[in-house]
Design a protein around this motif. Structure first.
Motif, PDB file in Angstrom:
ATOM      1  N   LYS A   5     -41.176  34.377  -3.923  1.00 20.23           N
ATOM      2  CA  LYS A   5     -41.283  32.991  -4.393  1.00 20.23           C
ATOM      3  C   LYS A   5     -40.137  32.604  -5.324  1.00 20.23           C
ATOM      4  O   LYS A   5     -39.947  31.420  -5.622  1.00 20.23           O
ATOM      5  CB  LYS A   5     -42.620  32.760  -5.093  1.00 20.23           C
ATOM      6  N   TYR A   6     -39.346  33.577  -5.778  1.00 18.15           N
ATOM      7  CA  TYR A   6     -38.226  33.286  -6.665  1.00 18.15           C
ATOM      8  C   TYR A   6     -36.895  33.179  -5.918  1.00 18.15           C
ATOM      9  O   TYR A   6     -35.844  33.014  -6.535  1.00 18.15           O
ATOM     10  CB  TYR A   6     -38.122  34.352  -7.756  1.00 18.15           C
ATOM     11  N   VAL A   7     -36.938  33.277  -4.592  1.00 18.72           N
ATOM     12  CA  VAL A   7     -35.738  33.048  -3.790  1.00 18.72           C
ATOM     13  C   VAL A   7     -35.347  31.569  -3.912  1.00 18.72           C
ATOM     14  O   VAL A   7     -36.194  30.679  -3.780  1.00 18.72           O
ATOM     15  CB  VAL A   7     -35.990  33.414  -2.308  1.00 18.72           C
ATOM     16  N   ASN A   8     -34.088  31.303  -4.161  1.00 18.59           N
ATOM     17  CA  ASN A   8     -33.644  29.924  -4.421  1.00 18.59           C
ATOM     18  C   ASN A   8     -33.864  28.990  -3.235  1.00 18.59           C
ATOM     19  O   ASN A   8     -34.271  27.842  -3.402  1.00 18.59           O
ATOM     20  CB  ASN A   8     -32.155  29.912  -4.805  1.00 18.59           C
ATOM     21  N   SER A   9     -33.574  29.470  -2.064  1.00 17.33           N
ATOM     22  CA  SER A   9     -33.685  28.640  -0.871  1.00 17.33           C
ATOM     23  C   SER A   9     -35.122  28.593  -0.358  1.00 17.33           C
ATOM     24  O   SER A   9     -35.699  29.628  -0.010  1.00 17.33           O
ATOM     25  CB  SER A   9     -32.773  29.187   0.232  1.00 17.33           C
ATOM     26  N   ASP A  10     -35.703  27.394  -0.293  1.00 16.55           N
ATOM     27  CA  ASP A  10     -37.065  27.296   0.239  1.00 16.55           C
ATOM     28  C   ASP A  10     -37.092  27.606   1.737  1.00 16.55           C
ATOM     29  O   ASP A  10     -38.091  28.100   2.261  1.00 16.55           O
ATOM     30  CB  ASP A  10     -37.686  25.928  -0.057  1.00 16.55           C
ATOM     31  N   THR A  11     -35.984  27.349   2.439  1.00 18.72           N
ATOM     32  CA  THR A  11     -35.911  27.653   3.868  1.00 18.72           C
ATOM     33  C   THR A  11     -35.959  29.158   4.107  1.00 18.72           C
ATOM     34  O   THR A  11     -36.717  29.651   4.955  1.00 18.72           O
ATOM     35  CB  THR A  11     -34.623  27.073   4.480  1.00 18.72           C
ATOM     36  N   ILE A  12     -35.136  29.903   3.346  1.00 19.49           N
ATOM     37  CA  ILE A  12     -35.134  31.358   3.470  1.00 19.49           C
ATOM     38  C   ILE A  12     -36.457  31.923   2.978  1.00 19.49           C
ATOM     39  O   ILE A  12     -37.036  32.841   3.574  1.00 19.49           O
ATOM     40  CB  ILE A  12     -33.966  31.973   2.672  1.00 19.49           C
ATOM     41  N   ARG A  13     -36.981  31.346   1.919  1.00 19.81           N
ATOM     42  CA  ARG A  13     -38.254  31.801   1.343  1.00 19.81           C
ATOM     43  C   ARG A  13     -39.374  31.701   2.378  1.00 19.81           C
ATOM     44  O   ARG A  13     -40.126  32.659   2.597  1.00 19.81           O
ATOM     45  CB  ARG A  13     -38.578  30.960   0.109  1.00 19.81           C
ATOM     46  N   ASP A  14     -39.488  30.543   3.025  1.00 15.20           N
ATOM     47  CA  ASP A  14     -40.529  30.342   4.036  1.00 15.20           C
ATOM     48  C   ASP A  14     -40.351  31.308   5.205  1.00 15.20           C
ATOM     49  O   ASP A  14     -41.333  31.817   5.758  1.00 15.20           O
ATOM     50  CB  ASP A  14     -40.498  28.893   4.546  1.00 15.20           C
ATOM     51  N   GLY A  20     -43.190  38.263   7.298  1.00 21.91           N
ATOM     52  CA  GLY A  20     -43.873  39.306   6.537  1.00 21.91           C
ATOM     53  C   GLY A  20     -42.931  40.282   5.860  1.00 21.91           C
ATOM     54  O   GLY A  20     -43.214  41.479   5.763  1.00 21.91           O
ATOM     55  N   TYR A  21     -41.806  39.764   5.366  1.00 21.74           N
ATOM     56  CA  TYR A  21     -40.768  40.620   4.785  1.00 21.74           C
ATOM     57  C   TYR A  21     -41.196  41.162   3.421  1.00 21.74           C
ATOM     58  O   TYR A  21     -41.863  40.469   2.647  1.00 21.74           O
ATOM     59  CB  TYR A  21     -39.470  39.829   4.641  1.00 21.74           C
ATOM     60  N   CYS A  22     -40.797  42.404   3.130  1.00 20.57           N
ATOM     61  CA  CYS A  22     -41.075  43.017   1.824  1.00 20.57           C
ATOM     62  C   CYS A  22     -39.754  43.337   1.126  1.00 20.57           C
ATOM     63  O   CYS A  22     -38.888  44.001   1.709  1.00 20.57           O
ATOM     64  CB  CYS A  22     -41.874  44.298   1.989  1.00 20.57           C
ATOM     65  N   LEU A  23     -39.595  42.872  -0.088  1.00 20.09           N
ATOM     66  CA  LEU A  23     -38.372  43.129  -0.848  1.00 20.09           C
ATOM     67  C   LEU A  23     -38.382  44.551  -1.401  1.00 20.09           C
ATOM     68  O   LEU A  23     -39.414  45.047  -1.852  1.00 20.09           O
ATOM     69  CB  LEU A  23     -38.253  42.155  -2.019  1.00 20.09           C
ATOM     70  N   ASP A  24     -37.201  45.194  -1.381  1.00 18.96           N
ATOM     71  CA  ASP A  24     -37.096  46.475  -2.070  1.00 18.96           C
ATOM     72  C   ASP A  24     -36.735  46.207  -3.534  1.00 18.96           C
ATOM     73  O   ASP A  24     -36.566  45.050  -3.952  1.00 18.96           O
ATOM     74  CB  ASP A  24     -36.080  47.392  -1.378  1.00 18.96           C
TER      75      ASP A  24
END
Length: 246
Positions: A5-14, A20-24
């Protein structure tokens, strides 16, 4: 905890939510530290949380020029937090061989314009409280603490400077410096080469969101034409790329 939810781009965020991506851990650190709608205080709180969630011996890859090395994730975050704390202390510390320059972003979000010059940090706050109290909610300030000892021979610029970006409530959003090599650690998340999956394809037209303008005006070498045409991603198209603000 959800850090996407802290990714700047709402397009990339969505898109990340959709697949179902998981951040390392590296990506979490990078996303939080580079978030343009979090205050510095909020970022530091989240970085501390990431540190507590990270296993003790986990290492991340740090790049310096053409060299790379593995460092403990917790150690990296600790150094980053110490850097911000050190810069914040120096920013507010009154020193005889320095002065403050306050700027306000113009209405079209393209640049900062000069507002005043001050001897102490307290003078900056007093001026802000007296004359800039009722600014727009979208107003952005840039405060520079410029050291006289760092002035070039031309006396037109200084290579020793602290730069802080403030929102309308005068909360620090971004804090950086140049020339303070002996005073603070030069660690930065720029040394983390992080990529995220993106939904963009070559030829797509991208637009920079409003909350990203202060960053491009503060660091014009990061700016790109708005809107712009997406060319390609690295390491391969439609797979991953550095965080974008589109």
């Amino acid at each position: 905890m959800d850090y996407i939810k802290y990714v700047n781009s709402d397009t990339i965020r969505d898109y990340l939510y959709e697949i179902g991506y998981c951040l390392d851990v590296e990506q979490k650190i990078f996303v939080v530290d580079n978030c343009l709608f979090l205050s510095l205080e909020e970022k530091m709180t989240l970085l501390e949380k990431i540190m507590k969630e990270t296993v003790k011996n986990l290492k991340i890859c740090v790049h310096e020029g053409t060299n790379s090395s593995k460092v403990l994730a917790r150690e990296f975050i600790t150094r980053l937090l110490d850097r911000y704390l050190g810069l914040a202390r120096l920013l507010k510390k009154d020193e005889c061989e320095s002065f403050y320059q306050l700027e306000v972003m113009d209405k079209d979000f393209s640049n900062f314009y000069y507002e005043g010059q001050f001897s102490t940090y307290g003078d900056v706050i007093s001026y802000r409280d007296r004359y800039l109290k009722n600014v727009s909610d979208t107003c952005t300030f840039r405060l520079k603490k410029i050291y006289l000892t760092g002035f070039l021979e031309s006396n037109l610029a200084s290579d020793k400077c602290i730069r802080a970006i403030y929102n309308a409530d005068f909360k620090i959003m971004d804090l950086n410096c140049s020339g303070l090599y002996d005073e603070v650690d030069d660690i930065s998340t720029d040394s983390l080469i992080c990529y995220l999956p993106m939904p963009f394809k070559k030829g797509d037209i991208l637009c920079r969101r409003q909350h990203c303008y202060y960053k491009s005006a503060d660091t014009p070498w990061l700016s790109y034409q708005n809107p712009c045409v997406f060319t390609e991603a690295y390491p391969k198209e439609n797979n991953s790329d550095n965080l974008m603000d589109a």
